[in-house]
Design a protein around this motif. Structure first.
Motif, PDB file in Angstrom:
ATOM      1  N   MET A   1       0.843  -1.192   0.000  1.00 39.18           N
ATOM      2  CA  MET A   1       0.000   0.000   0.000  1.00 39.18           C
ATOM      3  C   MET A   1       0.884   1.250   0.000  1.00 39.18           C
ATOM      4  SD  MET A   1      -3.148  -1.154   0.086  1.00 39.18           S
ATOM      5  CE  MET A   1      -4.444  -0.287   0.904  1.00 39.18           C
ATOM      6  N   VAL A   2       0.382   2.272  -0.668  1.00 46.56           N
ATOM      7  CA  VAL A   2       1.055   3.563  -0.708  1.00 46.56           C
ATOM      8  C   VAL A   2       0.069   4.619  -0.213  1.00 46.56           C
ATOM      9  CG1 VAL A   2       2.633   2.925  -2.560  1.00 46.56           C
ATOM     10  CG2 VAL A   2       0.431   3.926  -3.132  1.00 46.56           C
ATOM     11  N   HIS A   3       0.574   5.805   0.065  1.00 46.29           N
ATOM     12  CA  HIS A   3      -0.267   6.891   0.545  1.00 46.29           C
ATOM     13  C   HIS A   3      -0.570   7.873  -0.585  1.00 46.29           C
ATOM     14  CE1 HIS A   3       1.421   5.619   4.518  1.00 46.29           C
ATOM     15  NE2 HIS A   3       0.130   5.711   4.790  1.00 46.29           N
ATOM     16  N   LEU A   4      -1.816   8.328  -0.617  1.00 46.81           N
ATOM     17  CA  LEU A   4      -2.282   9.321  -1.571  1.00 46.81           C
ATOM     18  C   LEU A   4      -2.980  10.425  -0.791  1.00 46.81           C
ATOM     19  CD1 LEU A   4      -2.856  10.316  -4.471  1.00 46.81           C
ATOM     20  CD2 LEU A   4      -4.922   8.902  -4.435  1.00 46.81           C
ATOM     21  N   PHE A   5      -2.497  11.656  -0.947  1.00 44.72           N
ATOM     22  CA  PHE A   5      -3.051  12.806  -0.236  1.00 44.72           C
ATOM     23  C   PHE A   5      -4.149  13.445  -1.076  1.00 44.72           C
ATOM     24  CE2 PHE A   5      -2.827  17.367   1.042  1.00 44.72           C
ATOM     25  CZ  PHE A   5      -3.048  17.215   2.405  1.00 44.72           C
ATOM     26  N   SER A   6      -5.310  13.605  -0.483  1.00 46.28           N
ATOM     27  CA  SER A   6      -6.427  14.265  -1.154  1.00 46.28           C
ATOM     28  C   SER A   6      -6.796  15.536  -0.410  1.00 46.28           C
ATOM     29  CB  SER A   6      -7.647  13.350  -1.227  1.00 46.28           C
ATOM     30  OG  SER A   6      -8.743  14.089  -1.754  1.00 46.28           O
ATOM     31  N   TYR A   7      -6.877  16.613  -1.165  1.00 47.43           N
ATOM     32  CA  TYR A   7      -7.274  17.908  -0.626  1.00 47.43           C
ATOM     33  C   TYR A   7      -8.513  18.424  -1.348  1.00 47.43           C
ATOM     34  CZ  TYR A   7      -4.622  19.062  -4.787  1.00 47.43           C
ATOM     35  OH  TYR A   7      -4.145  19.096  -6.080  1.00 47.43           O
ATOM     36  N   GLY A   8      -9.126  17.547  -2.157  1.00 50.21           N
ATOM     37  CA  GLY A   8     -10.271  17.982  -2.957  1.00 50.21           C
ATOM     38  C   GLY A   8     -11.266  16.870  -3.196  1.00 50.21           C
ATOM     39  N   THR A   9     -11.621  16.667  -4.471  1.00 51.03           N
ATOM     40  CA  THR A   9     -12.748  15.816  -4.824  1.00 51.03           C
ATOM     41  C   THR A   9     -12.515  14.328  -4.572  1.00 51.03           C
ATOM     42  OG1 THR A   9     -12.056  15.698  -7.148  1.00 51.03           O
ATOM     43  CG2 THR A   9     -13.604  17.454  -6.533  1.00 51.03           C
ATOM     44  N   LEU A  10     -11.266  13.883  -4.444  1.00 59.39           N
ATOM     45  CA  LEU A  10     -11.037  12.466  -4.128  1.00 59.39           C
ATOM     46  C   LEU A  10     -11.482  12.116  -2.709  1.00 59.39           C
ATOM     47  CD1 LEU A  10      -7.627  11.593  -5.839  1.00 59.39           C
ATOM     48  CD2 LEU A  10      -9.883  10.689  -6.409  1.00 59.39           C
ATOM     49  N   GLN A  11     -11.867  13.121  -1.924  1.00 63.17           N
ATOM     50  CA  GLN A  11     -12.431  12.857  -0.601  1.00 63.17           C
ATOM     51  C   GLN A  11     -13.926  12.528  -0.681  1.00 63.17           C
ATOM     52  OE1 GLN A  11     -11.179  15.535   2.661  1.00 63.17           O
ATOM     53  NE2 GLN A  11      -9.819  16.473   1.154  1.00 63.17           N
ATOM     54  N   LYS A  12     -14.557  12.811  -1.811  1.00 65.77           N
ATOM     55  CA  LYS A  12     -15.990  12.555  -1.968  1.00 65.77           C
ATOM     56  C   LYS A  12     -16.245  11.060  -2.126  1.00 65.77           C
ATOM     57  CE  LYS A  12     -17.597  16.796  -4.124  1.00 65.77           C
ATOM     58  NZ  LYS A  12     -18.462  17.265  -5.219  1.00 65.77           N
ATOM     59  N   LEU A  24     -12.190   4.734   0.506  1.00 76.10           N
ATOM     60  CA  LEU A  24     -10.797   4.705   0.960  1.00 76.10           C
ATOM     61  C   LEU A  24     -10.700   4.935   2.464  1.00 76.10           C
ATOM     62  CD1 LEU A  24      -9.114   6.826  -1.860  1.00 76.10           C
ATOM     63  CD2 LEU A  24      -9.427   4.345  -1.748  1.00 76.10           C
ATOM     64  N   GLU A  25      -9.683   4.342   3.059  1.00 77.47           N
ATOM     65  CA  GLU A  25      -9.405   4.556   4.475  1.00 77.47           C
ATOM     66  C   GLU A  25      -8.164   5.423   4.594  1.00 77.47           C
ATOM     67  OE1 GLU A  25      -9.235   1.015   6.807  1.00 77.47           O
ATOM     68  OE2 GLU A  25     -10.996   0.152   5.825  1.00 77.47           O
ATOM     69  N   GLY A  26      -8.177   6.310   5.569  1.00 78.82           N
ATOM     70  CA  GLY A  26      -7.030   7.180   5.759  1.00 78.82           C
ATOM     71  C   GLY A  26      -7.176   8.016   6.999  1.00 78.82           C
ATOM     72  N   GLU A  27      -6.281   8.979   7.120  1.00 81.88           N
ATOM     73  CA  GLU A  27      -6.294   9.871   8.277  1.00 81.88           C
ATOM     74  C   GLU A  27      -5.948  11.278   7.830  1.00 81.88           C
ATOM     75  OE1 GLU A  27      -1.846   8.760   9.898  1.00 81.88           O
ATOM     76  OE2 GLU A  27      -3.524   7.457  10.408  1.00 81.88           O
ATOM     77  N   LYS A  28      -6.356  12.246   8.630  1.00 77.61           N
ATOM     78  CA  LYS A  28      -6.063  13.642   8.324  1.00 77.61           C
ATOM     79  C   LYS A  28      -4.557  13.873   8.404  1.00 77.61           C
ATOM     80  CE  LYS A  28     -10.448  15.558   9.782  1.00 77.61           C
ATOM     81  NZ  LYS A  28     -11.133  16.500  10.656  1.00 77.61           N
ATOM     82  N   ASP A  29      -4.063  14.713   7.510  1.00 77.82           N
ATOM     83  CA  ASP A  29      -2.654  15.101   7.539  1.00 77.82           C
ATOM     84  C   ASP A  29      -2.554  16.499   6.940  1.00 77.82           C
ATOM     85  OD1 ASP A  29       0.128  14.986   7.942  1.00 77.82           O
ATOM     86  OD2 ASP A  29       0.232  12.912   7.249  1.00 77.82           O
ATOM     87  N   GLU A  69      -4.632  21.298   4.412  1.00 80.78           N
ATOM     88  CA  GLU A  69      -5.148  20.145   5.145  1.00 80.78           C
ATOM     89  C   GLU A  69      -5.843  19.211   4.172  1.00 80.78           C
ATOM     90  OE1 GLU A  69      -7.679  21.512   8.280  1.00 80.78           O
ATOM     91  OE2 GLU A  69      -6.047  22.524   9.318  1.00 80.78           O
ATOM     92  N   GLY A  70      -5.759  17.928   4.469  1.00 84.15           N
ATOM     93  CA  GLY A  70      -6.419  16.939   3.627  1.00 84.15           C
ATOM     94  C   GLY A  70      -6.412  15.581   4.290  1.00 84.15           C
ATOM     95  N   MET A  71      -6.696  14.572   3.468  1.00 85.15           N
ATOM     96  CA  MET A  71      -6.719  13.186   3.941  1.00 85.15           C
ATOM     97  C   MET A  71      -5.597  12.410   3.265  1.00 85.15           C
ATOM     98  SD  MET A  71      -9.116  12.613   6.170  1.00 85.15           S
ATOM     99  CE  MET A  71      -9.280  10.833   6.091  1.00 85.15           C
ATOM    100  N   LEU A  72      -4.875  11.639   4.056  1.00 79.16           N
ATOM    101  CA  LEU A  72      -3.828  10.768   3.538  1.00 79.16           C
ATOM    102  C   LEU A  72      -4.404   9.358   3.496  1.00 79.16           C
ATOM    103  CD1 LEU A  72      -0.930  10.947   2.549  1.00 79.16           C
ATOM    104  CD2 LEU A  72      -0.172  10.423   4.860  1.00 79.16           C
TER     105      LEU A  72
END
Length: 110
Positions: A1-12, A24-29, A69-72
């Motif tokens: 697994m790798v990390h992908l940071f979303s600060y926009g529409t990929l959080q929808k 997707l599962e992740g945490e704020k970063d 701010e976004g989701m990792l």
């Protein structure tokens, strides 16, 4: 697994389900040294998935006081390629380090 940071529409949720076939599962970063602008989207498929004409886009500022701010999210290598297809030509994917110290991918302005 790798990390992908979303600060926009990929959080929808709808965008995740249609792009990756799952939520997707992740945490704020936090990403430092970047600012956000907006870019007009003309790709009909991306417009349909996101239901947004303007998407945020990152630009390097080099100022460590600038933070986004976004989701990792944790994604597979195959899912990163699906994310590449979702992002329009205004974006490019690069790897960076986040405030948490984790490494991951971000999409920035070309």
């Amino acid at each position: 697994m790798v990390h992908l940071f979303s600060y926009g529409t990929l959080q929808k949720e709808q965008v995740q389900l249609e792009t990756f076939g799952r939520l997707l599962e992740g945490e704020k970063d936090i990403l430092t040294g970047y600012t956000m602008k907006m870019v007009e989207i003309t790709d009909p498929e991306v417009l349909r998935k996101s239901n947004q004409k303007y998407h945020p886009i990152l630009e390097l500022s080099g100022d460590s006081s600038d933070e986004v701010e976004g989701m990792l999210f944790e994604v597979t290598e195959e899912e990163i390629l699906r994310a590449d297809e979702y992002e329009v030509d205004d974006y490019k994917r690069i790897e960076t380090v986040f405030k948490s110290g984790k490494k991951g991918f971000i999409y920035v302005a070309k």
